[in-house]
Design a protein around this motif. Structure first.
Motif, PDB file in Angstrom:
ATOM      1  N   VAL A   1       0.834  -1.166  -0.042  1.00  0.00           N
ATOM      2  CA  VAL A   1      -0.033   0.052  -0.016  1.00  0.00           C
ATOM      3  C   VAL A   1       0.674   1.288   0.161  1.00  0.00           C
ATOM      4  O   VAL A   1       1.551   1.438   0.819  1.00  0.00           O
ATOM      5  CB  VAL A   1      -1.031   0.117   1.180  1.00  0.00           C
ATOM      6  CG1 VAL A   1      -1.723   1.368   1.124  1.00  0.00           C
ATOM      7  CG2 VAL A   1      -1.895  -1.183   1.122  1.00  0.00           C
ATOM      8  N   GLY A   2       0.525   2.049  -0.946  1.00  0.00           N
ATOM      9  CA  GLY A   2       1.335   3.243  -0.895  1.00  0.00           C
ATOM     10  C   GLY A   2       2.893   3.386  -1.278  1.00  0.00           C
ATOM     11  O   GLY A   2       3.325   2.148  -1.626  1.00  0.00           O
ATOM     12  N   PRO A   3       3.508   4.360  -1.395  1.00  0.00           N
ATOM     13  CA  PRO A   3       4.931   4.503  -1.563  1.00  0.00           C
ATOM     14  C   PRO A   3       6.039   3.876  -0.730  1.00  0.00           C
ATOM     15  O   PRO A   3       5.385   3.686   0.481  1.00  0.00           O
ATOM     16  CB  PRO A   3       5.277   5.805  -1.870  1.00  0.00           C
ATOM     17  CG  PRO A   3       4.173   6.637  -1.137  1.00  0.00           C
ATOM     18  CD  PRO A   3       3.091   5.669  -1.103  1.00  0.00           C
ATOM     19  N   ARG A   4       7.070   3.345  -0.852  1.00  0.00           N
ATOM     20  CA  ARG A   4       7.936   2.638  -0.145  1.00  0.00           C
ATOM     21  C   ARG A   4       9.462   3.122  -0.277  1.00  0.00           C
ATOM     22  O   ARG A   4       9.797   3.618  -1.667  1.00  0.00           O
ATOM     23  CB  ARG A   4       7.914   1.241  -0.004  1.00  0.00           C
ATOM     24  CG  ARG A   4       6.604   0.823   0.192  1.00  0.00           C
ATOM     25  CD  ARG A   4       6.709  -0.644   0.952  1.00  0.00           C
ATOM     26  NE  ARG A   4       5.429  -0.807   1.839  1.00  0.00           N
ATOM     27  CZ  ARG A   4       5.580  -1.233   2.814  1.00  0.00           C
ATOM     28  NH1 ARG A   4       6.292  -1.672   3.642  1.00  0.00           N
ATOM     29  NH2 ARG A   4       4.282  -1.639   3.515  1.00  0.00           N
ATOM     30  N   ASP A   5      10.428   3.429   0.677  1.00  0.00           N
ATOM     31  CA  ASP A   5      11.719   3.522   0.384  1.00  0.00           C
ATOM     32  C   ASP A   5      12.390   2.254   0.004  1.00  0.00           C
ATOM     33  O   ASP A   5      11.899   1.161  -0.167  1.00  0.00           O
ATOM     34  CB  ASP A   5      12.278   4.302   1.576  1.00  0.00           C
ATOM     35  CG  ASP A   5      12.535   3.164   2.399  1.00  0.00           C
ATOM     36  OD1 ASP A   5      11.896   2.118   2.820  1.00  0.00           O
ATOM     37  OD2 ASP A   5      13.507   3.330   3.355  1.00  0.00           O
ATOM     38  N   ASN A   6      13.655   2.610  -0.495  1.00  0.00           N
ATOM     39  CA  ASN A   6      14.514   1.321  -0.805  1.00  0.00           C
ATOM     40  C   ASN A   6      14.457   0.382   0.184  1.00  0.00           C
ATOM     41  O   ASN A   6      14.992  -0.937  -0.224  1.00  0.00           O
ATOM     42  CB  ASN A   6      15.879   1.959  -1.162  1.00  0.00           C
ATOM     43  CG  ASN A   6      15.951   2.724  -2.628  1.00  0.00           C
ATOM     44  OD1 ASN A   6      14.910   2.426  -3.289  1.00  0.00           O
ATOM     45  ND2 ASN A   6      17.104   3.448  -2.798  1.00  0.00           N
ATOM     46  N   GLN A   7      14.504   0.508   1.450  1.00  0.00           N
ATOM     47  CA  GLN A   7      14.553  -0.446   2.486  1.00  0.00           C
ATOM     48  C   GLN A   7      12.838  -1.206   2.682  1.00  0.00           C
ATOM     49  O   GLN A   7      12.768  -1.950   3.721  1.00  0.00           O
ATOM     50  CB  GLN A   7      15.015   0.054   3.739  1.00  0.00           C
ATOM     51  CG  GLN A   7      16.410   0.118   3.741  1.00  0.00           C
ATOM     52  CD  GLN A   7      17.137  -1.120   3.802  1.00  0.00           C
ATOM     53  OE1 GLN A   7      16.755  -2.106   4.119  1.00  0.00           O
ATOM     54  NE2 GLN A   7      18.353  -1.228   2.881  1.00  0.00           N
ATOM     55  N   ASN A   8      12.245  -0.595   1.857  1.00  0.00           N
ATOM     56  CA  ASN A   8      10.753  -1.344   2.001  1.00  0.00           C
ATOM     57  C   ASN A   8      10.059  -0.601   3.166  1.00  0.00           C
ATOM     58  O   ASN A   8       9.087  -1.278   3.424  1.00  0.00           O
ATOM     59  CB  ASN A   8      10.735  -2.713   1.832  1.00  0.00           C
ATOM     60  CG  ASN A   8       9.346  -3.259   1.374  1.00  0.00           C
ATOM     61  OD1 ASN A   8       8.663  -2.602   0.767  1.00  0.00           O
ATOM     62  ND2 ASN A   8       8.850  -4.262   2.002  1.00  0.00           N
TER      63      ASN A   8
ATOM     64  N   LEU B   1       6.637   6.992   9.779  1.00  0.00           N
ATOM     65  CA  LEU B   1       5.937   7.917   8.978  1.00  0.00           C
ATOM     66  C   LEU B   1       4.573   7.778   8.509  1.00  0.00           C
ATOM     67  O   LEU B   1       4.097   8.807   7.943  1.00  0.00           O
ATOM     68  CB  LEU B   1       6.870   8.319   7.836  1.00  0.00           C
ATOM     69  CG  LEU B   1       8.482   8.528   7.971  1.00  0.00           C
ATOM     70  CD1 LEU B   1       9.207   8.550   6.676  1.00  0.00           C
ATOM     71  CD2 LEU B   1       8.661  10.014   8.886  1.00  0.00           C
ATOM     72  N   VAL B   2       3.842   6.798   8.612  1.00  0.00           N
ATOM     73  CA  VAL B   2       2.920   6.301   8.175  1.00  0.00           C
ATOM     74  C   VAL B   2       1.630   6.281   9.575  1.00  0.00           C
ATOM     75  O   VAL B   2       0.646   5.593   9.282  1.00  0.00           O
ATOM     76  CB  VAL B   2       2.476   5.162   7.242  1.00  0.00           C
ATOM     77  CG1 VAL B   2       2.967   5.373   6.015  1.00  0.00           C
ATOM     78  CG2 VAL B   2       2.858   3.920   7.936  1.00  0.00           C
TER      79      VAL B   2
ATOM     80  N   LEU C   1      -7.385   2.104   5.978  1.00  0.00           N
ATOM     81  CA  LEU C   1      -6.916   0.980   4.719  1.00  0.00           C
ATOM     82  C   LEU C   1      -5.699   0.358   5.440  1.00  0.00           C
ATOM     83  O   LEU C   1      -5.675  -1.165   5.353  1.00  0.00           O
ATOM     84  CB  LEU C   1      -6.603   1.673   3.401  1.00  0.00           C
ATOM     85  CG  LEU C   1      -6.245   0.660   2.580  1.00  0.00           C
ATOM     86  CD1 LEU C   1      -7.477  -0.425   2.076  1.00  0.00           C
ATOM     87  CD2 LEU C   1      -5.764   1.199   1.066  1.00  0.00           C
ATOM     88  N   ARG C   2      -4.485   0.960   5.740  1.00  0.00           N
ATOM     89  CA  ARG C   2      -3.375   0.201   5.875  1.00  0.00           C
ATOM     90  C   ARG C   2      -3.388  -0.620   7.104  1.00  0.00           C
ATOM     91  O   ARG C   2      -2.983  -1.760   6.959  1.00  0.00           O
ATOM     92  CB  ARG C   2      -2.347   1.338   6.317  1.00  0.00           C
ATOM     93  CG  ARG C   2      -1.689   1.944   4.983  1.00  0.00           C
ATOM     94  CD  ARG C   2      -0.497   3.120   5.745  1.00  0.00           C
ATOM     95  NE  ARG C   2      -0.062   3.782   4.433  1.00  0.00           N
ATOM     96  CZ  ARG C   2       1.117   3.442   3.710  1.00  0.00           C
ATOM     97  NH1 ARG C   2       1.493   2.256   4.066  1.00  0.00           N
ATOM     98  NH2 ARG C   2       1.477   4.080   2.694  1.00  0.00           N
ATOM     99  N   HIS C   3      -4.277  -0.212   8.073  1.00  0.00           N
ATOM    100  CA  HIS C   3      -4.432  -0.932   9.438  1.00  0.00           C
ATOM    101  C   HIS C   3      -5.723  -1.953   9.624  1.00  0.00           C
ATOM    102  O   HIS C   3      -5.424  -2.942  10.314  1.00  0.00           O
ATOM    103  CB  HIS C   3      -4.247  -0.198  10.662  1.00  0.00           C
ATOM    104  CG  HIS C   3      -2.970   0.822  10.687  1.00  0.00           C
ATOM    105  ND1 HIS C   3      -1.909   0.148  11.349  1.00  0.00           N
ATOM    106  CD2 HIS C   3      -2.753   2.078  10.446  1.00  0.00           C
ATOM    107  CE1 HIS C   3      -0.960   0.924  10.926  1.00  0.00           C
ATOM    108  NE2 HIS C   3      -1.472   2.037  10.711  1.00  0.00           N
ATOM    109  N   VAL C   4      -6.320  -1.828   8.763  1.00  0.00           N
ATOM    110  CA  VAL C   4      -7.212  -3.005   8.485  1.00  0.00           C
ATOM    111  C   VAL C   4      -6.694  -4.059   7.871  1.00  0.00           C
ATOM    112  O   VAL C   4      -7.044  -5.251   8.139  1.00  0.00           O
ATOM    113  CB  VAL C   4      -8.751  -2.521   7.626  1.00  0.00           C
ATOM    114  CG1 VAL C   4      -9.451  -3.585   7.153  1.00  0.00           C
ATOM    115  CG2 VAL C   4      -9.592  -1.520   8.402  1.00  0.00           C
ATOM    116  N   LEU C   5      -5.917  -3.876   6.868  1.00  0.00           N
ATOM    117  CA  LEU C   5      -5.178  -4.826   6.101  1.00  0.00           C
ATOM    118  C   LEU C   5      -4.062  -5.440   6.936  1.00  0.00           C
ATOM    119  O   LEU C   5      -4.148  -6.734   7.007  1.00  0.00           O
ATOM    120  CB  LEU C   5      -4.457  -4.276   4.847  1.00  0.00           C
ATOM    121  CG  LEU C   5      -5.362  -3.889   3.620  1.00  0.00           C
ATOM    122  CD1 LEU C   5      -4.679  -3.137   2.542  1.00  0.00           C
ATOM    123  CD2 LEU C   5      -6.122  -5.136   3.006  1.00  0.00           C
TER     124      LEU C   5
END
Length: 418
Positions: A227-234, A334-335, A273-277
């Motif tokens: 869900v959403g963008p991620r940095d190179n370390q995921n 950050l989320v 959404l993030r935390h329901v999943l």
């Protein structure tokens, strides 16, 4: 007796002793009377201590849920893995921190999801048509419901262990990544072993609808990582704020996957959404599944799902507020809700978030912390926590009064103090 077998026996005894010490420290002696009519109102007037609420709830379902997973923890397979896990002591691999946090995060017993499933089982009761051999009459739950509670804890544990994998870059020297690579292998094996045991446990229950339900929860856990963008370390990053988007409640009851694109950019919708999943789906569908095993109607099962989902979201909102408490210097995601609400209020701060595209360590976390403390993010997060707590209580109050229902109400009240 071989040396290898002796090491396994010693390891099991040490693990059992550690569990007993931990649970004895968490246990707070108190007489609990299910006939006390005033107990049903305790959560309205008090804020029970978390460990105390969990300790009392454990008495209701028969034994500490810390021992739910003891059977598989002391198996030969895990004993062999644990011998290799000791090699990581002294390294910086996050698997060790994950293992510690699963049991105790410094203040609270965090192994409570199986307990919640069992409390819902007892509070709702079960059909009188079920055979006596299926019933644990002393605790008031079914043996299949205990098995489902174990499955819930194992799925959650495997997910957290898998999330501890380190994303190693190809350009890093191999001699600098040896411990990390070894830790990744161990984390992958442990997580997969737990998921394999979940499949075996669910198969024994011989309930195809339950298997489909819990499989969809595992699917949601996997989708949460995309869900959403991620940095190179995921590590997750919030989507760019879209202040013009109207919040739409998620229609997440059922087996269908959730729509992601409609929620990104809206603080409350994206956080939900993030935390329901990643949490609400598993706890909600576990509560739904335990009511299915008890023979309740689909309408009652749906209420069980809503209770578990709202409880998980209230729990997460409280955890998100912790790093911003007065004097706290704890790291934060950050989320988390306070950051996302502040970004909705002040989109200019997203420039700082964008610095984390290559590595979140490039982000000035203290600058973000100061901004959040001065903005409306914390108040909005507290409001969000209250909304989900009240929603969970509304569902809970539809059940008949009982000591199990009271214990669940006390847990909801205690969440505010996590």
């Amino acid at each position: 007796m071989s040396l290898s077998k002796l090491n396994q026996i010693i390891l099991r005894k040490n693990a059992l002793q550690t569990f007993r010490i931990c649970t004895s420290n968490w246990e707070i002696k108190r007489n609990f009377s299910s006939t006390d009519t005033k107990r049903a109102k305790v959560s309205q007037y008090q804020k029970p201590d978390w460990n105390r609420a969990v300790s009392e709830a454990e008495k209701i379902v028969g034994y500490p849920t810390s021992f739910l997973s003891l059977r598989w923890l002391l198996s030969d397979e895990i004993a062999n893995v644990a011998l290799h896990l000791r090699k990581l002591v002294g390294s910086n691999h996050p698997l060790l921190k994950t293992a510690k946090t699963l049991l105790y995060n410094g203040k609270n017993n965090m192994q409570a999801w199986g307990l919640i499933v069992l409390l819902v089982s007892k509070a709702a009761g079960h059909s009188p048509d079920l055979p006596d051999l299926e019933q644990d009459k002393a605790a008031g739950v079914l043996h299949s419901q205990r098995a489902l509670a174990e499955v819930t804890e194992m799925i959650r544990t495997s997910h957290l262990v898998h999330k501890g994998l380190v994303n190693l870059q190809n350009e890093e020297p191999k001699e600098d990544t040896g411990d990390m690579m070894f830790g990744n292998k161990i984390a992958l094996l442990i997580g997969d072993y737990l998921l394999g045991n979940c499949c075996a446990e669910l198969g024994v229950l011989r309930n195809q609808e339950l298997v489909s339900l819990m499989s969809s929860a595992v699917r949601d856990l996997a989708e949460a990582e995309f869900v959403g963008p991620r940095d190179n370390q995921n590590n997750p990053l919030p989507a760019r704020p879209q202040p013009s988007i109207e919040y739409k409640p998620l229609n997440d009851v059922g087996l269908e996957p959730l729509l992601v694109s409609d929620a990104l950019g809206n603080a409350q919708a994206e956080w939900t959404l993030r935390h329901v999943l990643s949490a609400g789906s598993l706890l909600g569908k576990s509560c739904q599944g335990t009511l299915k095993l008890a023979g309740h109607s689909y309408e009652v099962q749906e209420q069980g799902y809503l209770f578990g989902k709202h409880l998980a979201l209230a729990w997460q909102a409280c955890l998100d507020r912790e790093p911003f408490s007065p004097g706290s210097m704890e790291p934060f995601s950050l989320v988390c809700a306070p950051v996302m609400f502040h970004l909705q209020h002040d989109p200019s701060l997203y420039v700082e978030i964008e610095k984390g595209q290559n590595d979140v360590q490039d982000v000035d976390y203290e600058k973000i912390r100061r901004s959040v403390l001065q903005g409306p993010g914390l108040d909005l997060t507290q409001k969000l926590q209250k909304e989900h707590s009240h929603a969970a209580l509304d569902v809970l109050n539809q059940l008949p009064p009982s000591d199990a229902r009271t214990a669940l109400a006390n847990i909801i009240a205690a969440i505010r103090d996590i």
